[in-house]
Design a protein around this motif. Structure first.
Motif, PDB file in Angstrom:
ATOM      1  N   TYR A 121      54.031 -48.555  15.486  1.00  0.00           N
ATOM      2  CA  TYR A 121      54.654 -47.877  16.037  1.00  0.00           C
ATOM      3  C   TYR A 121      54.025 -46.426  17.201  1.00  0.00           C
ATOM      4  N   VAL A 144      61.781 -50.724  30.930  1.00  0.00           N
ATOM      5  CA  VAL A 144      62.219 -50.554  29.565  1.00  0.00           C
ATOM      6  C   VAL A 144      61.082 -51.560  28.963  1.00  0.00           C
ATOM      7  N   TRP A 145      60.041 -50.470  28.308  1.00  0.00           N
ATOM      8  CA  TRP A 145      58.874 -51.210  27.493  1.00  0.00           C
ATOM      9  C   TRP A 145      59.058 -50.618  26.208  1.00  0.00           C
ATOM     10  N   TYR A 146      58.127 -51.118  24.744  1.00  0.00           N
ATOM     11  CA  TYR A 146      58.073 -51.727  23.494  1.00  0.00           C
ATOM     12  C   TYR A 146      56.890 -52.225  23.510  1.00  0.00           C
ATOM     13  N   THR A 155      59.598 -46.691  22.130  1.00  0.00           N
ATOM     14  CA  THR A 155      60.356 -47.348  23.010  1.00  0.00           C
ATOM     15  C   THR A 155      60.117 -46.818  24.333  1.00  0.00           C
TER      16      THR A 155
END
Length: 392
Positions: free
Chosen positions: A340, A325-327, A343
């Motif tokens: 932003y 998981v990447w934010y 995700t």
């Protein structure tokens, strides 16, 4: 140019087969992969885009090293790429017209000093500064101190003051389970401009766990606009083995951005050329490094904060699974006032079909943020594909 590349390859291979075998040893190696992948909604708009495509491509690399003695080698690496159906080798007839010389250098050892001279590869700060091929000299003293001269650009042969070149000094300090490597780079650029990067890489092995970090400052001045550089890059990561089958990994990196491109301060982390740090599949190139989603810096990490958490599960000797998981968000807002990026979820299955031949199946989905959508209401970016590869 193509004829010169072909002549070079023929000359090297001819050397291998014409010089008496007793004179030196020959080492051959290589890498091959074929990828089939589809990416969609990468453009951040409602319309079709060149960023959205489906294709199959193949890369072949052949390595040849002439080992003249224990202290002298002549290393060569060749590469050619084709997209299935293109007109440079992937169409009917498959007569390839592109041959690349990736590396061609002398590897010589003089006592405590090892020298690599010519076209060669180099990694600095895990790729946050540099991970590419270059023409130059790399001296390693006592296996710990590196002195590098790198020619960046020689396009203006009439004005030697417009040469772009870089100098690197690094020293690895090794202890019980850890390595600390201070590094400094100075780049002499055209028009009396210059930039420098100074910092440290840290690596530690803690038994079942390992951690790493990279911490760098970039300064300099760009003429004739007289803009002062002041930027930062910070990155930490690590992994831990919970068992023989399950591991956890993660990382966080930050590369500063410029809050006001119109002032006299350049605050964005800026490459001197050759920066390449792959991270997520959709936003950070990943395995299918063809395009990235709108708004992301790809492998040229700058103006971004990214956080990753993932796991690797080894189901058997031949089969493993990865889930990440990447934010990610921009360090400074884009022109629309958004930051932003989204995700992202990346899934990969790796299976060893036979010894040496590996198959990877990858799926990725980005829950896109406003900095990726670019003001539109498009669907989220997604990617799916497979890769078959071997190395020898």
């Amino acid at each position: 140019m193509k004829k010169m590349l072909l002549v070079a390859l023929v000359a090297v291979l001819g050397l291998a087969f014409t010089v008496p075998a007793s004179a030196f040893e020959s080492e051959f190696g290589g890498y091959w992969r074929t990828r089939m992948f589809t990416n969609d909604n990468f453009s951040g708009t409602d319309s079709d885009s060149s960023l959205d495509n489906s294709k199959i491509d193949t890369r072949t690399r052949l390595y040849y090293t002439a080992v003249l003695n224990d202290n002298l080698k002549f290393v060569n690496k060749f590469e050619w790429d084709t997209t299935w159906g293109d007109n440079v080798g992937g169409d009917i007839g498959t007569d390839g017209k592109i041959l690349e010389i990736k590396n061609s250098y002398v590897d010589a050892t003089f006592g405590m000093v090892n020298a690599k001279i010519g076209q060669q590869g180099l990694v600095l700060a895990r790729g946050f500064i540099f991970d590419d091929d270059y023409s130059g000299i790399n001296l390693t003293v006592a296996g710990a101190t590196s002195l590098v001269y790198m020619k960046i650009d020689e396009s203006d042969t009439t004005n030697m003051n417009d040469d772009n070149q870089a100098f690197v000094v690094a020293h690895a300090i090794k202890g019980d389970g850890f390595t600390v490597t201070p590094l400094a780079l100075y780049a002499d650029l055209e028009d009396s401009s210059y930039t420098y990067m100074i910092g440290v890489d840290v690596d530690a092995n803690l038994g079942a766990a390992s951690v790493w970090g990279s911490f760098y400052y970039e300064g300099g001045n760009y003429d004739p606009t007289d803009v002062d550089q002041s930027a930062y890059l910070l990155a930490v990561g690590g992994n831990v083995n919970l068992s023989d089958m399950v591991g956890l990994h993660g990382q966080v990196f930050y590369a500063s951005g410029d809050d006001d491109p119109t002032d006299d301060d350049a605050e964005a982390w800026t490459e001197v050329g050759g920066q390449s740090y792959y991270w997520s599949e959709i936003m950070g190139f990943g395995v299918f490094d063809d395009v990235v989603s709108n708004g992301s810096p790809a492998d040229k990490v700058s103006n971004i904060t990214a956080i990753n958490l993932g796991t690797t599960i080894k189901a058997s000797e031949k089969l493993s699974f990865d889930a990440d998981v990447w934010y990610a968000m921009l360090a400074e807002d884009d022109v629309n006032g958004e930051d932003y990026l989204g995700t992202e979820i990346d899934l990969k299955a790796t299976y060893m079909l036979i010894d040496g031949l590996k198959l990877e199946v990858i799926a990725a989905y980005l829950f896109a943020g406003d900095a990726t959508y670019n003001g539109s209401d498009d669907d989220d970016p997604l990617e799916f594909g497979t890769q078959l590869s071997l190395s020898f």
